[in-house]
Enzyme design. Structure first.
Site, mmCIF file in Angstrom:
data_model
loop_
_atom_site.group_PDB
_atom_site.id
_atom_site.type_symbol
_atom_site.label_atom_id
_atom_site.label_comp_id
_atom_site.label_asym_id
_atom_site.label_seq_id
_atom_site.Cartn_x
_atom_site.Cartn_y
_atom_site.Cartn_z
ATOM 1 N N VAL A 135 -21.213 24.677 60.750
ATOM 2 C CA VAL A 135 -20.475 23.419 60.940
ATOM 3 C C VAL A 135 -21.252 22.474 61.849
ATOM 4 O O VAL A 135 -21.632 22.844 62.966
ATOM 5 C CB VAL A 135 -19.072 23.669 61.561
ATOM 6 C CG1 VAL A 135 -18.307 22.362 61.700
ATOM 7 C CG2 VAL A 135 -18.267 24.665 60.740
ATOM 8 N N GLY A 137 -24.287 21.145 61.856
ATOM 9 C CA GLY A 137 -25.724 21.324 62.135
ATOM 10 C C GLY A 137 -26.026 21.801 63.540
ATOM 11 O O GLY A 137 -25.689 22.921 63.919
ATOM 12 N N ILE A 139 -24.854 20.711 66.430
ATOM 13 C CA ILE A 139 -23.799 20.578 67.457
ATOM 14 C C ILE A 139 -23.151 21.946 67.676
ATOM 15 O O ILE A 139 -22.707 22.574 66.714
ATOM 16 C CB ILE A 139 -22.698 19.584 67.005
ATOM 17 C CG1 ILE A 139 -23.285 18.206 66.719
ATOM 18 C CG2 ILE A 139 -21.600 19.493 68.059
ATOM 19 C CD1 ILE A 139 -22.255 17.205 66.177
ATOM 20 N N GLU A 193 -27.557 19.642 50.048
ATOM 21 C CA GLU A 193 -27.336 21.000 49.539
ATOM 22 C C GLU A 193 -28.038 21.176 48.188
ATOM 23 O O GLU A 193 -28.226 20.198 47.451
ATOM 24 C CB GLU A 193 -25.836 21.245 49.326
ATOM 25 C CG GLU A 193 -25.007 21.228 50.584
ATOM 26 C CD GLU A 193 -25.393 22.312 51.570
ATOM 27 O OE1 GLU A 193 -25.525 23.476 51.171
ATOM 28 O OE2 GLU A 193 -25.582 21.985 52.762
ATOM 29 N N LYS A 208 -16.337 22.759 56.010
ATOM 30 C CA LYS A 208 -16.480 22.796 57.472
ATOM 31 C C LYS A 208 -15.140 22.537 58.156
ATOM 32 O O LYS A 208 -14.817 23.147 59.177
ATOM 33 C CB LYS A 208 -17.523 21.769 57.904
ATOM 34 C CG LYS A 208 -18.933 22.116 57.391
ATOM 35 C CD LYS A 208 -19.864 20.923 57.496
ATOM 36 C CE LYS A 208 -21.267 21.256 57.018
ATOM 37 N NZ LYS A 208 -22.115 20.068 56.825
HETATM 38 P P1 NAP Z 1 -32.846 25.942 50.570
HETATM 39 O O1 NAP Z 1 -33.893 25.091 51.169
HETATM 40 O O2 NAP Z 1 -32.466 25.732 49.159
HETATM 41 O O3 NAP Z 1 -33.291 27.470 50.785
HETATM 42 C C1 NAP Z 1 -32.601 28.525 50.217
HETATM 43 C C2 NAP Z 1 -33.477 29.766 50.311
HETATM 44 O O4 NAP Z 1 -32.763 30.877 49.801
HETATM 45 C C3 NAP Z 1 -34.778 29.660 49.509
HETATM 46 O O5 NAP Z 1 -35.833 30.248 50.214
HETATM 47 C C4 NAP Z 1 -34.484 30.462 48.244
HETATM 48 O O6 NAP Z 1 -35.637 31.096 47.690
HETATM 49 C C5 NAP Z 1 -33.547 31.527 48.793
HETATM 50 N N1 NAP Z 1 -32.676 32.005 47.740
HETATM 51 C C6 NAP Z 1 -31.739 31.302 47.080
HETATM 52 N N2 NAP Z 1 -31.163 32.074 46.144
HETATM 53 C C7 NAP Z 1 -31.771 33.271 46.230
HETATM 54 C C8 NAP Z 1 -31.644 34.490 45.525
HETATM 55 N N3 NAP Z 1 -30.773 34.603 44.524
HETATM 56 N N4 NAP Z 1 -32.423 35.539 45.889
HETATM 57 C C9 NAP Z 1 -33.310 35.424 46.893
HETATM 58 N N5 NAP Z 1 -33.481 34.281 47.613
HETATM 59 C C10 NAP Z 1 -32.729 33.234 47.269
HETATM 60 O O7 NAP Z 1 -31.502 25.839 51.404
HETATM 61 P P2 NAP Z 1 -31.326 25.478 52.947
HETATM 62 O O8 NAP Z 1 -31.197 24.014 53.081
HETATM 63 O O9 NAP Z 1 -32.318 26.204 53.765
HETATM 64 O O10 NAP Z 1 -29.855 26.055 53.204
HETATM 65 C C11 NAP Z 1 -29.629 27.421 53.415
HETATM 66 C C12 NAP Z 1 -28.205 27.625 53.890
HETATM 67 O O11 NAP Z 1 -28.006 26.867 55.070
HETATM 68 C C13 NAP Z 1 -27.129 27.099 52.917
HETATM 69 O O12 NAP Z 1 -25.996 27.914 53.023
HETATM 70 C C14 NAP Z 1 -26.823 25.712 53.431
HETATM 71 O O13 NAP Z 1 -25.528 25.275 53.088
HETATM 72 C C15 NAP Z 1 -26.930 25.955 54.921
HETATM 73 N N6 NAP Z 1 -27.193 24.790 55.743
HETATM 74 C C16 NAP Z 1 -28.211 23.953 55.420
HETATM 75 C C17 NAP Z 1 -28.464 22.869 56.250
HETATM 76 C C18 NAP Z 1 -29.563 21.883 55.955
HETATM 77 O O14 NAP Z 1 -29.620 20.855 56.645
HETATM 78 N N7 NAP Z 1 -30.444 22.133 55.003
HETATM 79 C C19 NAP Z 1 -27.705 22.670 57.387
HETATM 80 C C20 NAP Z 1 -26.675 23.570 57.687
HETATM 81 C C21 NAP Z 1 -26.436 24.636 56.855
HETATM 82 P P3 NAP Z 1 -36.770 30.216 46.989
HETATM 83 O O15 NAP Z 1 -37.300 29.340 48.087
HETATM 84 O O16 NAP Z 1 -37.760 31.202 46.500
HETATM 85 O O17 NAP Z 1 -36.076 29.441 45.925
HETATM 86 N N1 HSE Z 2 -25.819 19.266 53.387
HETATM 87 C C1 HSE Z 2 -25.256 19.423 54.672
HETATM 88 C C2 HSE Z 2 -25.046 18.059 55.299
HETATM 89 C C3 HSE Z 2 -26.165 20.247 55.534
HETATM 90 O O1 HSE Z 2 -25.621 17.089 54.797
HETATM 91 O O2 HSE Z 2 -24.304 17.947 56.270
HETATM 92 C C4 HSE Z 2 -25.582 20.567 56.879
HETATM 93 O O3 HSE Z 2 -24.486 21.420 56.776
#
Ligand code: NAP
Ligand code: HSE
Length: 442
Positions: A135, A137, A139, A193, A208
Site C-alpha cells: 500500500v 509504495g 510510505i 501494473e 489498497k
Molecule cells: P514486474 O516488473 O512485471 O516483475 C514481475 C516479476 O515476476 C518478473 O521478474 C517476472 O519474470 C516474474 N514473474 C511473473 N510471473 C512469473 C511466473 N509465473 N513465474 C516466475 N516468475 C514470474 O512487476 P513489478 O512492478 O516488479 O511488481 C511486482 C509486484 O509488486 C506486483 O505484485 C506489483 O503489484 C507490486 N508493486 C509494484 C510496484 C511498482 O511500482 N512497480 C509498487 C508496489 C507494488 P520475468 O521478468 O522473467 O517476466
Molecule cells: N501500479 C501501482 C501504482 C504500483 O501505480 O500505484 C504501486 O502499488
C-alpha cells in the site's frame, strides 16, 4: 566479536521491484547490516524467463525459473514474493506459509483477495506475512496504522493510493496532455501494473483501500461490495473547470467508520477535492494518506507511491522486521491470541450500502446548444430535489455545448436517476458523466 548471522533471502520475481530490492540492499549493505546485526544474502532469484535482459546481473548459481528453489528450500529464511498476480503467486505463498516461512510481499491484489486465508495460514503455521510495500509504495502506512497509531480508533482514512493515475492526472492538468500520451511515460517509469487496467480502473487503489480498511477496522471487505471507479473518463475539461471552481481532481480512496451506527464505508473513485486540502496538493507519482484517529487527530503521510526505489524501500523495511524477528525480537504482526482481540474491532460492523452515499456532485452533460436546454435540465434535477450550485458552459464548434454543473447535497440514487433521465432527453448527447465532490469534514 561474534560473527553476524547470515540471513538468506529468496526472490520470487526480478522485475521492477525485485531488482530494486537487490540494488538497494547492495547500495546500502554496510549501513543496513550494521543496523540489522546480520548479513543479508540473496541466494535465489526466480524469474519466468531467464533470457530476458535485466539491469542487474545475478550470479548463475542463484538464478532460475524454478520457484521451488525458494519456496521449498529449508535454507531460505525470507521469501519475497515480488512477481504479482493471484495465480502462481497464491500457490507459492500458500506453500511457503504452510511451511512456517516468513513471506514478504508487495502484492496488494493477492492480499485483497486472499489476505484472510494467508494471514491465518501464517499464524497457524508459525510463519509471518509482511506487506508494507503493498500500500502506497514507499510510505510506511502499514507500520504507521499498525504500530505508531495503535492508540487510535480511525474515523476517517482517505487519500491517493495509486501512483500511476495520480501521475497521469497531474500531467493532464499541468501540460494539457491526453490520458493516453502520459500512460506510456508512466509505463517507462515502472509505475504501471502488468495488467494496466488495475491502475486505470481504480482496482489497484481499491485493493489498497481494502487492505487499509482491514488493518484499521479488522474487517475484510469484498471488492464487489464497494464503489470502485477509475480515471479513464476524466477529461481535460473536467480538470480545467474543477480548477476554476477551486478543486483538483484526484483518484481518492475513502474509508469512513461511523462508530455510533457501527458502519464502515469503503470507496474508491475520482473526486473533486478542495485545493485547500493537503491531499489535493499531492501530485505526480506521489501518494498521500490522511489518517484521522480519535486520539492523535489528523496525520498526513506523503511519499512516492510507486516505482522501483520507493517500493523496494518498503520491501527492505519488511525484510528488516523479519531479520529482527529471526534474531528473537517479538513479531510486529498479529499473533494467534491477538487475532481474537483484533476481530472485536469488527464485531457487528456492517458495510454501509453504496447507495446511501450523500454528497455534492459535478456533472458534465453534452447537449445540443438549443433554447430551453438548461431549463429542461434543471427540471430533471428538481424532480430529484437536486439544485445547482454552479453552472459552466463550453460552446463547441459543431453547435453542441458541454454543461458542467455542480450540485448541492444529494445522494447516489438521485444522481443515478438524474443521469438516466438526462440521457433519455433528445437534447442530451450520450450519457452524462458525474464525479463526486469529496469534503473530509462532511
Ligand atoms: P514486474 O516488473 O512485471 O516483475 C514481475 C516479476 O515476476 C518478473 O521478474 C517476472 O519474470 C516474474 N514473474 C511473473 N510471473 C512469473 C511466473 N509465473 N513465474 C516466475 N516468475 C514470474 O512487476 P513489478 O512492478 O516488479 O511488481 C511486482 C509486484 O509488486 C506486483 O505484485 C506489483 O503489484 C507490486 N508493486 C509494484 C510496484 C511498482 O511500482 N512497480 C509498487 C508496489 C507494488 P520475468 O521478468 O522473467 O517476466
Ligand atoms: N501500479 C501501482 C501504482 C504500483 O501505480 O500505484 C504501486 O502499488
Amino acid at each position: 566479536m561474534s560473527e553476524k548471522r547470515i540471513i538468506r533471502i529468496g526472490l520470487l520475481g526480478f522485475g521492477v521491484v525485485g531488482q530494486g530490492v537487490w540494488k538497494n540492499i547492495e547500495n546500502n549493505r554496510q549501513a543496513l547490516e550494521f543496523r540489522l546485526g546480520a548479513q543479508l544474502q540473496i541466494t535465489e532469484v526466480v524469474v519466468r524467463d531467464m533470457r530476458k535482459a535485466r539491469e542487474v546481473a545475478v550470479p548463475e548459481a542463484a538464478y532460475s525459473e524454478d520457484p521451488s528453489r525458494v519456496v521449498d528450500n529449508p535454507d531460505i529464511d525470507i521469501v519475497c514474493e515480488l512477481m504479482g498476480g493471484t495465480g502462481l503467486a497464491l500457490d507459492l505463498t500458500r506453500r511457503a506459509l504452510r511451511q512456517g516461512k516468513i513471506v514478504v510481499t508487495a502484492n496488494k491484489a493477492l492480499i485483497c483477495e486472499h489476505g484472510e486465508e494467508l494471514f491465518a495460514l501464517a499464524r497457524q503455521n508459525g510463519g509471518h506475512y509482511f506487506y508494507e510495500a503493498s500500500v502506497a509504495g514507499g510510505i510506511p502506512i502499514i507500520k504507521t496504522i499498525r504500530e505508531a497509531l495503535v492508540a487510535n480508533r480511525f474515523k476517517l482514512i482517505f487519500g491517493i493510493l495509486n501512483g500511476t493515475s495520480n501521475y497521469i492526472l497531474t500531467r493532464m492538468e499541468r501540460e494539457g496532455l491526453s490520458f493516453d500520451s502520459t500512460l506510456g511515460d508512466a509505463r517507462k517509469l515502472g509505475y504501471v501494473e502488468a495488467d494496466e487496467a488495475l491502475d486505470l480502473d481504480g482496482i489497484d487503489a481499491a485493493h489498497k483501500a481494502v487492505i487499509l480498511a482491514y488493518l484499521a477496522h479488522g474487517k475484510w471487505v469484498k471488492l464487489d461490495a464497494i464503489i470502485c471507479e477509475g480515471i479513464r473518463e476524466i477529461t481535460g475539461e473536467d480538470i480545467e473547470i474543477a480548477g476554476q471552481l477551486g478543486y483538483k481532481i484526484k483518484l481518492l480512496a475513502v474509508i469512513v467508520r461511523d462508530f455510533e451506527a457501527n458502519e464502515l464505508s469503503v470507496r474508491l473513485h475520482p473526486a473533486l477535492i478542495s485545493k485547500k486540502e493537503i491531499i489535493a496538493g499531492v501530485d505526480e507519482v506521489y501518494n498521500g494518506v490522511s489518517v484521522t484517529g480519535d486520539v492523535v487527530g489528523t496525520t498526513v503521510l506523503i511519499g512516492r507511491g510507486a516505482g522501483q526505489d520507493a517500493t523496494s524501500s518498503s520491501v527492505i523495511s519488511d525484510i528488516a522486521d523479519a531479520v529482527f524477528m529471526l534474531q528473537g525480537a517479538p513479531a510486529p504482526v498479529i499473533s494467534e491470541e491477538d487475532e481474537a482481540v483484533y476481530k472485536q474491532l469488527a464485531d457487528g460492523l456492517v458495510l454501509a450500502p453504496k447507495d446511501q452515499l450523500v454528497g455534492r456532485y459535478y456533472l458534465r452533460i453534452h447537449v445540443k446548444d438549443e433554447q430551453g436546454v438548461l431549463a429542461k435540465i434543471s427540471e430533471i434535477l428538481a424532480k430529484q430535489h437536486i439544485s445547482f450550485a454552479t453552472v459552466n458552459q463550453k460552446e463547441l464548434e459543431d453547435g453542441t455545448a458541454k454543461l458542467m454543473v455542480t450540485t448541492h447535497k444529494t445522494n447516489e440514487t438521485a444522481i443515478r436517476s438524474v443521469k438516466a433521465a438526462l440521457s433519455a432527453e433528445n437534447s442530451v448527447i450520450g450519457l452524462p458523466f458525474s464525479i463526486r465532490i469529496f469534503d473530509p469534514l462532511q
